[in-house]
Design a protein around this motif. Structure first.
Motif, mmCIF file in Angstrom:
data_model
loop_
_atom_site.group_PDB
_atom_site.id
_atom_site.type_symbol
_atom_site.label_atom_id
_atom_site.label_comp_id
_atom_site.label_asym_id
_atom_site.label_seq_id
_atom_site.Cartn_x
_atom_site.Cartn_y
_atom_site.Cartn_z
ATOM 1 N N THR A 64 0.852 -1.183 0.000
ATOM 2 C CA THR A 64 0.000 0.000 0.000
ATOM 3 C C THR A 64 0.887 1.230 0.000
ATOM 4 O OG1 THR A 64 -1.670 -1.199 1.272
ATOM 5 C CG2 THR A 64 -1.851 1.216 1.206
ATOM 6 N N PRO A 65 0.966 1.955 -1.120
ATOM 7 C CA PRO A 65 1.765 3.182 -1.141
ATOM 8 C C PRO A 65 1.183 4.216 -0.164
ATOM 9 C CG PRO A 65 1.284 2.445 -3.370
ATOM 10 C CD PRO A 65 0.420 1.640 -2.444
ATOM 11 N N THR A 66 2.059 4.856 0.595
ATOM 12 C CA THR A 66 1.632 5.895 1.529
ATOM 13 C C THR A 66 2.236 7.257 1.196
ATOM 14 O OG1 THR A 66 3.400 5.297 3.065
ATOM 15 C CG2 THR A 66 1.225 4.276 3.421
ATOM 16 N N ALA A 67 3.313 7.277 0.411
ATOM 17 C CA ALA A 67 3.957 8.541 0.039
ATOM 18 C C ALA A 67 4.751 8.353 -1.247
ATOM 19 C CB ALA A 67 4.889 9.025 1.155
ATOM 20 N N LEU A 68 4.906 9.434 -1.965
ATOM 21 C CA LEU A 68 5.756 9.471 -3.148
ATOM 22 C C LEU A 68 7.164 9.842 -2.688
ATOM 23 C CD1 LEU A 68 5.862 9.523 -6.328
ATOM 24 C CD2 LEU A 68 5.499 11.992 -6.130
ATOM 25 N N VAL A 69 8.148 9.054 -3.056
ATOM 26 C CA VAL A 69 9.538 9.368 -2.708
ATOM 27 C C VAL A 69 10.114 10.345 -3.727
ATOM 28 C CG1 VAL A 69 11.867 8.412 -2.403
ATOM 29 C CG2 VAL A 69 9.872 7.165 -1.536
ATOM 30 N N GLY A 70 9.754 10.169 -4.990
ATOM 31 C CA GLY A 70 10.253 11.079 -6.019
ATOM 32 C C GLY A 70 9.829 10.648 -7.404
ATOM 33 N N ILE A 71 10.082 11.530 -8.344
ATOM 34 C CA ILE A 71 9.852 11.270 -9.763
ATOM 35 C C ILE A 71 11.201 11.421 -10.443
ATOM 36 C CG2 ILE A 71 8.609 11.977 -11.845
ATOM 37 C CD1 ILE A 71 6.515 13.267 -9.930
ATOM 38 N N TYR A 72 11.592 10.427 -11.224
ATOM 39 C CA TYR A 72 12.945 10.339 -11.755
ATOM 40 C C TYR A 72 12.911 10.080 -13.254
ATOM 41 C CZ TYR A 72 13.577 9.416 -6.796
ATOM 42 O OH TYR A 72 13.541 9.500 -5.433
ATOM 43 N N MET A 73 13.952 10.503 -13.930
ATOM 44 C CA MET A 73 14.111 10.181 -15.345
ATOM 45 C C MET A 73 15.499 9.627 -15.581
ATOM 46 S SD MET A 73 12.158 13.191 -17.444
ATOM 47 C CE MET A 73 12.291 12.346 -19.016
ATOM 48 N N SER A 74 15.566 8.639 -16.479
ATOM 49 C CA SER A 74 16.863 8.110 -16.898
ATOM 50 C C SER A 74 16.763 7.716 -18.363
ATOM 51 C CB SER A 74 17.273 6.905 -16.050
ATOM 52 O OG SER A 74 16.444 5.791 -16.323
ATOM 53 N N ARG A 75 17.910 7.610 -18.970
ATOM 54 C CA ARG A 75 17.988 7.218 -20.373
ATOM 55 C C ARG A 75 18.967 6.073 -20.480
ATOM 56 N NH1 ARG A 75 20.007 11.318 -25.115
ATOM 57 N NH2 ARG A 75 19.730 9.899 -26.868
ATOM 58 N N GLN A 76 18.559 5.027 -21.180
ATOM 59 C CA GLN A 76 19.420 3.855 -21.318
ATOM 60 C C GLN A 76 19.512 3.460 -22.783
ATOM 61 O OE1 GLN A 76 17.133 1.541 -18.382
ATOM 62 N NE2 GLN A 76 19.073 1.257 -17.328
ATOM 63 N N ARG A 77 20.705 3.052 -23.156
ATOM 64 C CA ARG A 77 20.926 2.521 -24.498
ATOM 65 C C ARG A 77 21.312 1.060 -24.357
ATOM 66 N NH1 ARG A 77 23.396 7.796 -25.404
ATOM 67 N NH2 ARG A 77 21.989 8.938 -26.766
ATOM 68 N N SER A 78 20.609 0.215 -25.084
ATOM 69 C CA SER A 78 20.892 -1.219 -25.001
ATOM 70 C C SER A 78 22.050 -1.569 -25.918
ATOM 71 C CB SER A 78 19.651 -2.022 -25.405
ATOM 72 O OG SER A 78 19.448 -1.921 -26.801
ATOM 73 N N ALA A 79 22.550 -2.779 -25.752
ATOM 74 C CA ALA A 79 23.634 -3.260 -26.609
ATOM 75 C C ALA A 79 23.187 -3.331 -28.066
ATOM 76 C CB ALA A 79 24.091 -4.635 -26.128
ATOM 77 N N ARG A 80 21.877 -3.452 -28.301
ATOM 78 C CA ARG A 80 21.340 -3.500 -29.663
ATOM 79 C C ARG A 80 21.091 -2.100 -30.232
ATOM 80 N NH1 ARG A 80 17.451 -7.722 -27.266
ATOM 81 N NH2 ARG A 80 16.553 -5.795 -26.583
ATOM 82 N N GLY A 81 21.445 -1.057 -29.479
ATOM 83 C CA GLY A 81 21.300 0.306 -29.964
ATOM 84 C C GLY A 81 19.966 0.953 -29.668
ATOM 85 N N GLU A 82 19.088 0.276 -28.915
ATOM 86 C CA GLU A 82 17.806 0.874 -28.548
ATOM 87 C C GLU A 82 18.041 1.974 -27.525
ATOM 88 O OE1 GLU A 82 16.073 -2.698 -27.104
ATOM 89 O OE2 GLU A 82 15.147 -3.193 -29.018
ATOM 90 N N ASP A 83 17.392 3.089 -27.723
ATOM 91 C CA ASP A 83 17.525 4.264 -26.858
ATOM 92 C C ASP A 83 16.178 4.497 -26.187
ATOM 93 O OD1 ASP A 83 18.164 6.655 -25.659
ATOM 94 O OD2 ASP A 83 18.576 7.726 -27.518
ATOM 95 N N THR A 84 16.119 4.315 -24.863
ATOM 96 C CA THR A 84 14.858 4.418 -24.144
ATOM 97 C C THR A 84 15.000 5.364 -22.967
ATOM 98 O OG1 THR A 84 14.404 2.117 -24.716
ATOM 99 C CG2 THR A 84 13.039 3.092 -23.004
ATOM 100 N N THR A 85 14.019 6.241 -22.812
ATOM 101 C CA THR A 85 13.950 7.124 -21.651
ATOM 102 C C THR A 85 12.837 6.628 -20.743
ATOM 103 O OG1 THR A 85 14.748 9.019 -22.908
ATOM 104 C CG2 THR A 85 13.556 9.506 -20.865
#
Length: 161
Positions: A64-85
């Motif tokens: 049961t969530p009681t609080a938001l700790v934070g909102i985060y962003m990251s970007r990852q590139r896979s070994a196959r060249g996929e770029d995902t945020t």
């Protein structure tokens, strides 16, 4: 038509008990990795609802969530060249008892309770670069009310204005 960029929205649970954090060990294309109970937000659910669902699926514990700790962003590139945020909503809350008869989600090998120091010592095994940041923010006392995230009724199929 021009390319339209959209981040992948994910939810994660930061669950601490007696100085240890509940994490999952999961099979990935890069081998076994550690992560918070986390996953993609599904259509028709709020971020808090998605976090509760993902935690149940990956750990066999109700959450049961009681609080938001934070909102985060990251970007990852896979070994196959996929770029995902990724945009991650991380929550803390109350963990219910284990349902021993419930199977863990596909790819989840087991759950572990690790200290922040153990997580720091295993950074190369983290599935997400946000795992430790969420834990550090939790340890720093970051807590925001759940109503910080307004979910319009249209998300659940009502009130289309």
């Amino acid at each position: 038509m021009a390319f339209r960029w959209k981040p992948n929205v994910t939810v994660a649970a930061v669950i601490e008990r007696a100085g240890r954090f509940l994490v999952v060990e999961e099979e990935t294309s890069d081998g076994l990795r550690l992560n918070s109970p986390a996953g993609h937000l599904d259509p028709g659910e709020s971020p808090a609802e998605g976090c509760a669902r993902e935690t149940l699926e990956e750990t066999a514990h109700r959450f049961t969530p009681t609080a938001l700790v934070g909102i985060y962003m990251s970007r990852q590139r896979s070994a196959r060249g996929e770029d995902t945020t990724y945009m991650r909503f991380a929550f803390c809350g109350t963990l219910g008892p284990l349902d021993p008869g419930r199977a863990l989600d596909h790819g989840i090998v087991r759950t572990l309770w690790l200290t922040a120091e153990e997580l720091r010592a295993n950074r190369e095994r983290h599935r997400s670069p946000l795992l430790l940041q969420c834990v550090d923010d939790y340890l720093a006392g970051r807590r925001y009310p759940l109503d910080l995230i307004h979910v319009h009724p249209s998300v659940n199929g009502g009130g289309d204005d």
